[in-house]
Design a protein around this motif. Structure first.
Motif, mmCIF file in Angstrom:
data_model
loop_
_atom_site.group_PDB
_atom_site.id
_atom_site.type_symbol
_atom_site.label_atom_id
_atom_site.label_comp_id
_atom_site.label_asym_id
_atom_site.label_seq_id
_atom_site.Cartn_x
_atom_site.Cartn_y
_atom_site.Cartn_z
ATOM 1 N N GLN A 206 -33.831 2.226 9.064
ATOM 2 C CA GLN A 206 -34.825 1.416 9.750
ATOM 3 C C GLN A 206 -35.961 1.118 8.781
ATOM 4 O O GLN A 206 -36.480 2.037 8.152
ATOM 5 C CB GLN A 206 -35.381 2.176 10.960
ATOM 6 N N THR A 209 -38.559 -2.266 11.466
ATOM 7 C CA THR A 209 -38.247 -2.186 12.885
ATOM 8 C C THR A 209 -38.906 -0.968 13.522
ATOM 9 O O THR A 209 -38.969 0.094 12.934
ATOM 10 C CB THR A 209 -36.721 -2.116 13.076
ATOM 11 N N ASN A 263 -30.980 -3.247 9.024
ATOM 12 C CA ASN A 263 -31.491 -4.577 9.330
ATOM 13 C C ASN A 263 -30.715 -5.583 8.477
ATOM 14 O O ASN A 263 -29.570 -5.347 8.150
ATOM 15 C CB ASN A 263 -32.986 -4.633 9.053
#
Length: 357
Positions: A206, A209, A263
């Motif tokens: 991550q 995010t 992502n």
């Protein structure tokens, strides 16, 4: 040859990739000075002491998990006077101590303006230019068309009239513009040296995010083990293991993962492709470059592209891992040698061609 190298401070992906190229340039006997900002400056200064100059960069602002154009504009206007003052001081510093023959920019603005001001040839090395210099081969849904137009405007305005564009990419596209060469992604030496295996865990990364339900979402798949980076803390939640940042730990977990959830960032996707790891890509909203990377992952059969991460989407991704792994087995690249050869040719050609008009 004396080279000024510009690296943006937004994120560490650019810095990690530029570190590889800067190291190669130094090994080739070139004199290199670097300009960068923020965390990228700190990282590069540690690796190249005495060669890195800090400038003030411009950064994206987020609202929730989406890039906010209004906040970004406000942030830019608020910081611009101080940024300009500091950057012009860097101009004088560089002019007094270092007279480059050529400028290389990894999507960084200070080095570009320096090159234009001093009428120096400029070579661009980055992945973003593919958005405006190649013909896209994916369907762009209506929800992404505005983001595509904005991304193209930004990319076209960033480094116009460069002598040459070396565009790093894990997917091939037809070129629309001259003075452009597609090259494989820049892979850091630690990844080149890694020996990939297929373990039982799934690596989850991550970045910007802030998906607050990530842990319970992954806990809904209790038969799967997830090692999660991005929260920068060590915690165990059953089958979900949060990992504090560790470069070697991350590389080890990536090399031994059975799959990757991330992502749409170019660096990790490129490393996962190089190591033949199936990818579940959930791009950050309103970032077309991430949408493009995720869409190409799915088009090539290297993994899945989802707009949101749910337990059902993770199940669907994991169900097809064998098919993704088979497609990835056909991907090959010769380390960074193609890029180094192309860059070497451009440096020779730049010297032969002299200063830009």
């Amino acid at each position: 040859m004396k080279i000024l190298y510009g690296v943006p401070g937004e994120g560490l992906g650019h810095a990690t990739r530029s570190k590889v190229v800067i190291g190669w340039l130094l090994d080739q006997g070139h004199e290199v000075q670097v300009v960068s900002s923020s965390r990228a400056y700190q990282m590069l200064a540690r690796n190249f002491p005495g060669r890195v100059h800090e400038v003030k960069g411009f950064h994206l602002a987020y609202k929730d998990v989406t890039v906010s154009r209004m906040r970004t504009v406000a942030l830019t206007l608020r910081t611009a006077p101080e940024n300009l003052r500091v950057n012009f001081a860097r101009y004088r510093e560089l002019l007094g101590a270092f007279a480059p023959d050529v400028v290389i920019s990894d999507f960084e603005s200070f080095s570009y303006f320096f090159a234009r001001w001093k009428r120096l040839p400029l070579i661009s090395i980055d992945n973003m230019q593919i958005i405006s210099r190649a013909a896209l081969d994916i369907a762009v849904p209506p929800t992404e068309r505005e983001h595509l137009q904005l991304a193209r405007q930004i990319v076209r305005a960033k480094l116009p009239r460069s002598r040459h564009y070396l565009v790093t990419t894990f997917f091939e596209l037809p070129l629309l513009k001259p003075n452009t060469t597609l090259v494989p992604p820049i892979i850091r030496p630690e990844i080149l040296a890694a020996q990939p295996t297929r373990g039982q865990h799934v690596l989850v990364y991550q970045s910007a995010t802030t998906q607050t339900n990530l842990v319970p979402l992954l806990q809904a798949l209790p038969r799967q083990e997830f090692r999660v980076y991005g929260f920068n803390k060590e915690e165990n939640h059953g089958n979900v293991h949060l990992r504090a940042f560790s470069e070697q730990g991350f590389i080890d977990d990536l090399a031994s993962a059975r799959a990757v959830i991330t992502n749409g960032g170019f660096s990790l996707i490129s490393e996962a492709v190089y190591l033949h790891k199936p990818i579940c890509a959930v791009p950050i909203p309103a970032q077309f470059e991430q949408f493009l990377n995720a869409a190409e992952v799915e088009k090539l059969g290297y993994g899945r592209h989802f707009t949101t991460l749910t337990a059902d989407s993770v199940r669907a991704f994991l169900y097809e891992l064998d098919e993704f792994a088979e497609k990835l087995s056909g991907y090959q690249q010769d380390g960074n040698n193609v890029l180094f050869a192309a860059l070497g040719q451009q440096l020779v050609a730049t010297v032969a061609n002299g200063q830009p008009e």
